[in-house]
Design an enzyme around this catalytic site. Structure first.
Site, PDB file in Angstrom:
ATOM      1  N   SER A   1       0.837  -1.203   0.000  1.00 24.11           N
ATOM      2  CA  SER A   1       0.000   0.000   0.000  1.00 24.11           C
ATOM      3  C   SER A   1       0.871   1.252   0.000  1.00 24.11           C
ATOM      4  O   SER A   1       2.006   1.237   0.496  1.00 24.11           O
ATOM      5  CB  SER A   1      -0.867  -0.001   1.268  1.00 24.11           C
ATOM      6  OG  SER A   1      -1.495   1.250   1.440  1.00 24.11           O
TER       7      SER A   1
ATOM      8  N   TYR B   1      -1.001  -0.636  10.189  1.00 22.86           N
ATOM      9  CA  TYR B   1      -1.135  -0.968   8.765  1.00 22.86           C
ATOM     10  C   TYR B   1       0.123  -0.557   8.001  1.00 22.86           C
ATOM     11  O   TYR B   1       0.643  -1.310   7.179  1.00 22.86           O
ATOM     12  CB  TYR B   1      -2.377  -0.243   8.250  1.00 22.86           C
ATOM     13  CG  TYR B   1      -2.812  -0.566   6.849  1.00 22.86           C
ATOM     14  CD1 TYR B   1      -3.619  -1.679   6.588  1.00 22.86           C
ATOM     15  CD2 TYR B   1      -2.473   0.260   5.781  1.00 22.86           C
ATOM     16  CE1 TYR B   1      -4.055  -1.947   5.297  1.00 22.86           C
ATOM     17  CE2 TYR B   1      -2.899   0.001   4.496  1.00 22.86           C
ATOM     18  CZ  TYR B   1      -3.694  -1.101   4.258  1.00 22.86           C
ATOM     19  OH  TYR B   1      -4.131  -1.367   2.984  1.00 22.86           O
TER      20      TYR B   1
HETATM   21  P1  NAP Z   1     -11.675  -5.696   1.243  1.00 17.87           P
HETATM   22  O1  NAP Z   1     -12.626  -5.179   0.238  1.00 17.87           O
HETATM   23  O2  NAP Z   1     -11.900  -5.408   2.686  1.00 17.87           O
HETATM   24  O3  NAP Z   1     -11.504  -7.283   1.032  1.00 17.87           O
HETATM   25  C1  NAP Z   1     -10.632  -7.971   1.880  1.00 17.87           C
HETATM   26  C2  NAP Z   1     -10.508  -9.409   1.407  1.00 17.87           C
HETATM   27  O4  NAP Z   1      -9.540 -10.053   2.251  1.00 17.87           O
HETATM   28  C3  NAP Z   1     -11.789 -10.188   1.540  1.00 17.87           C
HETATM   29  O5  NAP Z   1     -11.828 -11.115   0.474  1.00 17.87           O
HETATM   30  C4  NAP Z   1     -11.615 -10.926   2.868  1.00 17.87           C
HETATM   31  O6  NAP Z   1     -12.321 -12.160   2.940  1.00 17.87           O
HETATM   32  C5  NAP Z   1     -10.138 -11.201   2.825  1.00 17.87           C
HETATM   33  N1  NAP Z   1      -9.552 -11.423   4.147  1.00 17.87           N
HETATM   34  C6  NAP Z   1      -9.480 -10.556   5.194  1.00 17.87           C
HETATM   35  N2  NAP Z   1      -8.855 -11.137   6.229  1.00 17.87           N
HETATM   36  C7  NAP Z   1      -8.535 -12.393   5.833  1.00 17.87           C
HETATM   37  C8  NAP Z   1      -7.887 -13.475   6.455  1.00 17.87           C
HETATM   38  N3  NAP Z   1      -7.438 -13.393   7.728  1.00 17.87           N
HETATM   39  N4  NAP Z   1      -7.722 -14.629   5.753  1.00 17.87           N
HETATM   40  C9  NAP Z   1      -8.171 -14.728   4.490  1.00 17.87           C
HETATM   41  N5  NAP Z   1      -8.794 -13.731   3.836  1.00 17.87           N
HETATM   42  C10 NAP Z   1      -8.973 -12.580   4.508  1.00 17.87           C
HETATM   43  O7  NAP Z   1     -10.196  -5.141   0.962  1.00 17.87           O
HETATM   44  P2  NAP Z   1      -9.545  -4.568  -0.394  1.00 17.87           P
HETATM   45  O8  NAP Z   1      -9.719  -3.107  -0.430  1.00 17.87           O
HETATM   46  O9  NAP Z   1      -9.952  -5.410  -1.547  1.00 17.87           O
HETATM   47  O10 NAP Z   1      -8.016  -4.825  -0.063  1.00 17.87           O
HETATM   48  C11 NAP Z   1      -7.296  -5.928  -0.587  1.00 17.87           C
HETATM   49  C12 NAP Z   1      -5.825  -5.721  -0.276  1.00 17.87           C
HETATM   50  O11 NAP Z   1      -5.386  -4.498  -0.869  1.00 17.87           O
HETATM   51  C13 NAP Z   1      -5.525  -5.582   1.215  1.00 17.87           C
HETATM   52  O12 NAP Z   1      -4.286  -6.184   1.500  1.00 17.87           O
HETATM   53  C14 NAP Z   1      -5.418  -4.089   1.413  1.00 17.87           C
HETATM   54  O13 NAP Z   1      -4.625  -3.761   2.513  1.00 17.87           O
HETATM   55  C15 NAP Z   1      -4.782  -3.676   0.105  1.00 17.87           C
HETATM   56  N6  NAP Z   1      -4.992  -2.264  -0.259  1.00 17.87           N
HETATM   57  C16 NAP Z   1      -6.246  -1.765  -0.460  1.00 17.87           C
HETATM   58  C17 NAP Z   1      -6.404  -0.430  -0.803  1.00 17.87           C
HETATM   59  C18 NAP Z   1      -7.748   0.181  -1.048  1.00 17.87           C
HETATM   60  O14 NAP Z   1      -7.807   1.428  -1.206  1.00 17.87           O
HETATM   61  N7  NAP Z   1      -8.822  -0.567  -1.108  1.00 17.87           N
HETATM   62  C19 NAP Z   1      -5.283   0.388  -0.934  1.00 17.87           C
HETATM   63  C20 NAP Z   1      -4.026  -0.153  -0.722  1.00 17.87           C
HETATM   64  C21 NAP Z   1      -3.890  -1.485  -0.395  1.00 17.87           C
HETATM   65  P3  NAP Z   1     -13.880 -12.247   3.438  1.00 17.87           P
HETATM   66  O15 NAP Z   1     -14.700 -11.791   2.253  1.00 17.87           O
HETATM   67  O16 NAP Z   1     -14.095 -13.671   3.759  1.00 17.87           O
HETATM   68  O17 NAP Z   1     -14.014 -11.328   4.603  1.00 17.87           O
END
Ligand code: NAP
Length: 242
Positions: A141, A154
């Site tokens: 990130s 984070y």
């Molecule tokens: P999200 O919409 O909250 O989705 C999170 C996903 O991770 C869901 O599929 C969830 O599964 C899964 N998950 C969470 N904890 C888990 C665990 N302990 N074991 C297995 N699966 C788990 O998040 P997102 O925005 O798509 O983010 C995805 C990645 O990108 C993350 O690493 C986040 O830090 C990174 N990121 C996101 C952003 C952003 O702006 N969105 C920016 C930078 C980085 P369930 O559906 O079963 O809960």
């Protein structure tokens, strides 16, 4: 067959990555933790468009669950192996550090950093032994690059993942296993839906949040043959926000 495993593939960025890799002709293992309905929707989308996918539930932070889940998959797939790994599962538990419960510090690091270790260590031997090369993409990130107030947990976890990416890339390069990190800025997913989007968009030079599909395209490229000489890199995707 060479499979892809996408951790946290049920929603957000992971979902978009599953769909992208499937469109590239790669069979996909959709990992999730608890949201089975969302995971089944991704599975349904892939199957109905002629792709090959299956679900594999485990909590990446739980080393025993990861081992059991991956061992069961390997037993059911004696002729297949996981050649593409996208370590995407992540959580946010924001707070100023002086108010942060210890549990929130540990859980964010457990999922992002220990999750990366638990899954990657188990898959590395086969990925390296097969001799066909492999691809590991770690979802870090902007917060891990620059540090963000309210996100010491984070930012620490994502910065550590960048260090691990660079170190592991050097270990696996002789076996043609590339290891890269993708560093998104603000992307439209469940993780960012509670943020003050109108205020934050003003900070982004492109004046908008990114789309999961834009991140998935980058991950798809890093998993492709064309990206075979890129390793140990952190590629930002943030609309110009640094
Ligand atoms: P999200 O919409 O909250 O989705 C999170 C996903 O991770 C869901 O599929 C969830 O599964 C899964 N998950 C969470 N904890 C888990 C665990 N302990 N074991 C297995 N699966 C788990 O998040 P997102 O925005 O798509 O983010 C995805 C990645 O990108 C993350 O690493 C986040 O830090 C990174 N990121 C996101 C952003 C952003 O702006 N969105 C920016 C930078 C980085 P369930 O559906 O079963 O809960």
């Amino acid at each position: 067959m060479k499979y892809a495993l996408v951790t946290g593939g049920s929603r957000g960025l992971g979902r978009a990555v599953c769909l992208k890799l499937s469109r590239m002709g790669i069979p996909v293992i959709i990992n999730y933790q608890s949201n089975q309905k969302a995971a089944e929707e991704v599975l349904g989308e892939i199957l109905s468009s002629g792709g090959n996918a299956e679900l594999l539930r485990f909590n990446v932070a739980d080393a025993d669950e990861v081992s059991r889940g991956l061992e069961a998959w390997e037993q059911a797939h004696p002729d297949d192996y996981i050649a593409y790994l996208v370590n995407n599962a992540g959580i946010r538990k924001d707070n100023l550090m002086f108010m942060m419960p210890a549990e929130d510090w540990h859980s964010v690091i457990d999922v992002t950093l220990h999750g990366f270790f638990n899954v990657t260590r188990q898959l590395l031997p086969k990925m390296m032994m097969r001799g066909h090369g492999g691809r590991i993409v770690n979802m870090t990130s902007l917060s891990g690059l620059k540090g963000m107030a309210g996100q010491t947990n984070y930012s620490a976890a994502k910065a550590a993942l960048i260090g691990a990416t660079k170190a592991l890339a050097q270990e696996t390069a002789p076996r043609n296993v590339t290891v890269n990190a993708v560093a998104p800025g603000f992307i439209e997913t469940d993780m960012t839906k509670d943020l003050p989007q109108d205020e934050l968009k003003k900070l982004v030079p492109m004046k908008r949040f990114g789309k999961p599909e834009e991140v998935a395209s980058l991950v798809g490229f890093l998993c492709s043959d064309e990206a075979g000489y890129i390793t140990g890199e952190v590629i930002s995707i943030n609309g110009g926000l640094y």
